[in-house]
Scaffold this motif. Structure first.
Motif, PDB file in Angstrom:
ATOM      1  N   ALA A   1       8.529   6.407  -1.168  1.00 50.21           N
ATOM      2  CA  ALA A   1       8.850   5.674  -2.397  1.00 50.21           C
ATOM      3  C   ALA A   1       8.885   6.594  -3.618  1.00 50.21           C
ATOM      4  O   ALA A   1       9.762   6.458  -4.478  1.00 50.21           O
ATOM      5  CB  ALA A   1       7.827   4.558  -2.609  1.00 50.21           C
TER       6      ALA A   1
ATOM      7  N   THR B   1       5.588  -1.821   2.059  1.00 51.96           N
ATOM      8  CA  THR B   1       4.710  -2.823   2.669  1.00 51.96           C
ATOM      9  C   THR B   1       5.186  -3.112   4.080  1.00 51.96           C
ATOM     10  O   THR B   1       6.395  -3.124   4.351  1.00 51.96           O
ATOM     11  CB  THR B   1       4.642  -4.126   1.841  1.00 51.96           C
ATOM     12  N   SER B   2       4.211  -3.334   4.978  1.00 50.96           N
ATOM     13  CA  SER B   2       4.601  -3.689   6.338  1.00 50.96           C
ATOM     14  C   SER B   2       5.046  -5.152   6.367  1.00 50.96           C
ATOM     15  O   SER B   2       5.566  -5.616   7.370  1.00 50.96           O
ATOM     16  CB  SER B   2       3.446  -3.440   7.304  1.00 50.96           C
TER      17      SER B   2
ATOM     18  N   GLU C   1       1.421   8.014  -1.955  1.00 52.83           N
ATOM     19  CA  GLU C   1       1.610   9.357  -2.512  1.00 52.83           C
ATOM     20  C   GLU C   1       0.633   9.673  -3.649  1.00 52.83           C
ATOM     21  O   GLU C   1       0.575  10.795  -4.129  1.00 52.83           O
ATOM     22  CB  GLU C   1       3.060   9.537  -2.973  1.00 52.83           C
TER      23      GLU C   1
ATOM     24  N   PHE D   1      -3.187   0.489   4.802  1.00 55.50           N
ATOM     25  CA  PHE D   1      -4.079  -0.312   5.646  1.00 55.50           C
ATOM     26  C   PHE D   1      -3.837  -0.077   7.126  1.00 55.50           C
ATOM     27  O   PHE D   1      -4.757  -0.009   7.927  1.00 55.50           O
ATOM     28  CB  PHE D   1      -3.881  -1.808   5.355  1.00 55.50           C
ATOM     29  N   ARG D   2      -2.573  -0.015   7.475  1.00 50.42           N
ATOM     30  CA  ARG D   2      -2.254   0.007   8.900  1.00 50.42           C
ATOM     31  C   ARG D   2      -1.829   1.396   9.379  1.00 50.42           C
ATOM     32  O   ARG D   2      -1.538   1.577  10.527  1.00 50.42           O
ATOM     33  CB  ARG D   2      -1.188  -1.060   9.211  1.00 50.42           C
TER      34      ARG D   2
ATOM     35  N   ASP E   1       8.847   3.943   7.118  1.00 48.60           N
ATOM     36  CA  ASP E   1       9.447   3.620   8.412  1.00 48.60           C
ATOM     37  C   ASP E   1       9.780   2.137   8.423  1.00 48.60           C
ATOM     38  O   ASP E   1       8.916   1.282   8.447  1.00 48.60           O
ATOM     39  CB  ASP E   1       8.558   4.020   9.598  1.00 48.60           C
TER      40      ASP E   1
ATOM     41  N   ALA F   1       0.810  -1.222   0.000  1.00 49.61           N
ATOM     42  CA  ALA F   1       0.000   0.000   0.000  1.00 49.61           C
ATOM     43  C   ALA F   1       0.848   1.280   0.000  1.00 49.61           C
ATOM     44  O   ALA F   1       0.420   2.307  -0.528  1.00 49.61           O
ATOM     45  CB  ALA F   1      -0.926  -0.012   1.202  1.00 49.61           C
TER      46      ALA F   1
ATOM     47  N   PHE G   1      -9.200 -11.625   3.785  1.00 51.57           N
ATOM     48  CA  PHE G   1      -8.527 -12.307   4.891  1.00 51.57           C
ATOM     49  C   PHE G   1      -9.188 -13.655   5.120  1.00 51.57           C
ATOM     50  O   PHE G   1     -10.419 -13.745   5.115  1.00 51.57           O
ATOM     51  CB  PHE G   1      -8.584 -11.452   6.155  1.00 51.57           C
TER      52      PHE G   1
ATOM     53  N   GLN H   1       0.718  -6.330  -3.816  1.00 48.35           N
ATOM     54  CA  GLN H   1      -0.396  -6.718  -2.948  1.00 48.35           C
ATOM     55  C   GLN H   1      -1.571  -5.759  -3.151  1.00 48.35           C
ATOM     56  O   GLN H   1      -2.624  -5.935  -2.574  1.00 48.35           O
ATOM     57  CB  GLN H   1       0.048  -6.643  -1.479  1.00 48.35           C
TER      58      GLN H   1
ATOM     59  N   HIS I   1      -3.413 -10.025  -4.731  1.00 49.90           N
ATOM     60  CA  HIS I   1      -4.706  -9.913  -4.041  1.00 49.90           C
ATOM     61  C   HIS I   1      -5.856  -9.532  -4.966  1.00 49.90           C
ATOM     62  O   HIS I   1      -6.908  -9.113  -4.495  1.00 49.90           O
ATOM     63  CB  HIS I   1      -4.583  -8.906  -2.882  1.00 49.90           C
TER      64      HIS I   1
ATOM     65  N   ASN J   1      11.063   2.028   2.365  1.00 51.58           N
ATOM     66  CA  ASN J   1       9.859   2.172   3.188  1.00 51.58           C
ATOM     67  C   ASN J   1       9.952   3.445   4.018  1.00 51.58           C
ATOM     68  O   ASN J   1      11.036   3.863   4.397  1.00 51.58           O
ATOM     69  CB  ASN J   1       9.716   0.956   4.119  1.00 51.58           C
TER      70      ASN J   1
HETATM   71  P1  OAD Z   1       0.304  -1.643   5.176  1.00 47.58           P
HETATM   72  O1  OAD Z   1      -0.635  -0.488   5.373  1.00 47.58           O
HETATM   73  O2  OAD Z   1       0.319  -2.737   6.186  1.00 47.58           O
HETATM   74  O3  OAD Z   1       1.795  -1.092   5.089  1.00 47.58           O
HETATM   75  C1  OAD Z   1       2.145  -0.002   4.292  1.00 47.58           C
HETATM   76  C2  OAD Z   1       3.617   0.301   4.530  1.00 47.58           C
HETATM   77  O4  OAD Z   1       3.992   1.335   3.649  1.00 47.58           O
HETATM   78  C3  OAD Z   1       3.963   0.771   5.953  1.00 47.58           C
HETATM   79  O5  OAD Z   1       5.120   0.088   6.403  1.00 47.58           O
HETATM   80  C4  OAD Z   1       4.241   2.272   5.770  1.00 47.58           C
HETATM   81  O6  OAD Z   1       5.253   2.731   6.653  1.00 47.58           O
HETATM   82  C5  OAD Z   1       4.750   2.311   4.345  1.00 47.58           C
HETATM   83  N1  OAD Z   1       4.543   3.587   3.649  1.00 47.58           N
HETATM   84  C6  OAD Z   1       3.536   4.486   3.813  1.00 47.58           C
HETATM   85  N2  OAD Z   1       3.676   5.498   2.962  1.00 47.58           N
HETATM   86  C7  OAD Z   1       4.800   5.259   2.229  1.00 47.58           C
HETATM   87  C8  OAD Z   1       5.481   5.944   1.193  1.00 47.58           C
HETATM   88  N3  OAD Z   1       5.044   7.090   0.706  1.00 47.58           N
HETATM   89  N4  OAD Z   1       6.601   5.388   0.687  1.00 47.58           N
HETATM   90  C9  OAD Z   1       7.077   4.211   1.171  1.00 47.58           C
HETATM   91  N5  OAD Z   1       6.481   3.525   2.154  1.00 47.58           N
HETATM   92  C10 OAD Z   1       5.352   4.033   2.679  1.00 47.58           C
HETATM   93  O7  OAD Z   1       0.023  -2.194   3.722  1.00 47.58           O
HETATM   94  P2  OAD Z   1       0.462  -3.577   3.050  1.00 47.58           P
HETATM   95  O8  OAD Z   1       1.771  -4.028   3.605  1.00 47.58           O
HETATM   96  O9  OAD Z   1       0.353  -3.398   1.595  1.00 47.58           O
HETATM   97  O10 OAD Z   1      -4.421  -7.464   2.152  1.00 47.58           O
HETATM   98  O11 OAD Z   1      -0.661  -4.538   3.541  1.00 47.58           O
HETATM   99  C11 OAD Z   1      -0.614  -5.854   3.103  1.00 47.58           C
HETATM  100  C12 OAD Z   1      -1.990  -6.399   2.917  1.00 47.58           C
HETATM  101  O12 OAD Z   1      -2.739  -6.259   4.124  1.00 47.58           O
HETATM  102  C13 OAD Z   1      -2.856  -5.683   1.900  1.00 47.58           C
HETATM  103  O13 OAD Z   1      -2.659  -6.103   0.583  1.00 47.58           O
HETATM  104  C14 OAD Z   1      -4.223  -6.050   2.341  1.00 47.58           C
HETATM  105  C15 OAD Z   1      -4.000  -5.657   3.767  1.00 47.58           C
HETATM  106  O14 OAD Z   1      -4.938  -5.826   4.645  1.00 47.58           O
HETATM  107  C16 OAD Z   1      -5.613  -7.915   1.706  1.00 47.58           C
HETATM  108  O15 OAD Z   1      -6.512  -7.161   1.416  1.00 47.58           O
HETATM  109  C17 OAD Z   1      -5.688  -9.399   1.601  1.00 47.58           C
END
Ligand code: OAD
Length: 272
Positions: free
Chosen positions: A259, A216-217, A32, A38-39, A243, A27, A189, A108, A126, A241
């Motif tokens: 990014a 991605t987290s 940007e 998501f989190r 953070d 995500a 999920f 994802q 996904h 990332n």
């Molecule tokens: P998360 O929201 O868990 O993580 C997003 C990550 O991106 C975090 O570590 C942020 O610090 C980082 N981030 C935010 N803005 C950023 C930027 N401008 N540049 C670089 N990094 C940045 O999202 P995902 O890891 O994608 O699944 O979540 C994984 C999956 O969980 C998703 O695909 C979805 C979700 O619930 C399903 O829907 C099955």
């Protein structure tokens, strides 16, 4: 950008040397473009987290509410455009193609912004927000309707404490072939990823010489397992990332920052 491990020039030498380069995005790569992660902050819809609504249980209890949520995401994402991070990934793919080297982008995200940016060898783990699947005949079709049906017009705002409307069965989208109910063609999920899609992502991770993880987290499996697989296969592992998690296990390069700011200059061959 803060360089927490490795050096940009060394990363770029690996980029040039690698015959097989794979990238995993989450995500954060679309943040940007204005799409909430998501989190992070803004990851909630009303009082629900995406994690509560993106489930088969939520669907069986209240498909109208689930569609209202996805209709809201369609409204939100329909106006968003690729940002420099998406564009830099599409550009480096073209460079790899020109040199006859393998490039695979595994995402994802369901927003399809990588496609819009021009990425070609894309694995969508996904699914896609812009495809629907019939729960009866399993037919998958593209669908860009916003609202998803006329009954959803003007609904789905983030305000309020509950469903703004009780939807009837007839309000929901239905399959043009068999009349079955249509659902978003996304992985929820508790659901399995398409085994073929997962296998192709695993193959790309295992064979990669360089594996880059962006925004991605990396907590949701099996996507998170791809990083481990790439490391097992001997790839150099790089992370971009906002953070970076404290755990730096098996990471060779760690670049902290946005990014869209980092990728355009990072994804260059050293002599270009
Ligand atoms: P998360 O929201 O868990 O993580 C997003 C990550 O991106 C975090 O570590 C942020 O610090 C980082 N981030 C935010 N803005 C950023 C930027 N401008 N540049 C670089 N990094 C940045 O999202 P995902 O890891 O994608 O699944 O979540 C994984 C999956 O969980 C998703 O695909 C979805 C979700 O619930 C399903 O829907 C099955």
């Amino acid at each position: 950008m803060r360089v927490l491990r490795g050096e940009v020039s060394e990363f770029q030498r690996w980029l040039q040397k690698s015959e097989r380069f794979a990238v995993l995005t989450g995500a954060g790569v679309s943040a940007e473009s204005g799409i909430p992660t998501f989190r992070g902050p803004g990851g909630l819809w009303r009082q629900y987290s995406a994690v509560e609504l993106a489930t088969p249980q939520a669907w069986s209890e209240n498909p109208g509410l689930v569609w209202e949520f996805y209709n809201y995401r369609r409204v939100l994402m329909g106006e968003k455009r690729p940002n420099p991070a998406h564009l830099a990934l599409a550009k480096i793919e073209k460079e790899f193609q020109k040199l006859g080297k393998a490039f695979t982008l595994i995402t994802q995200n369901i927003d399809d912004l990588h496609l819009e940016a021009g990425s070609q060898n894309l694995i969508r783990l996904h699914g896609s927000l812009w495809e629907v699947r019939c729960v009866r005949c399993a037919k998958v079709s593209p669908n860009r309707e916003v609202p998803i049906t006329p009954a959803f017009a003007g609904t789905g705002g983030v305000e309020g404490n509950g469903p703004s409307k009780a939807f009837r069965e007839a309000d929901l989208p239905h399959c043009s072939e068999c009349g079955g109910l249509l659902r978003p063609h996304v992985v929820w999920f508790g659901e399995m990823l398409d085994p073929e899609v997962l296998a192709s992502a695993q193959k790309a991770a295992l064979e990669a010489e360089l594996f880059l993880v962006v925004g991605t987290s990396a907590v949701v499996y099996p996507a998170a397992g791809l990083v481990e697989l790439a490391a097992q296969g001997g790839a150099k592992i790089a992370v971009v990332n906002l953070d970076v998690p404290v755990s730096h296990r098996f990471l060779d390069f760690v670049f902290e920052g946005a990014a869209g700011e980092i990728l355009p200059s990072l994804l260059q061959f050293p002599d270009s």
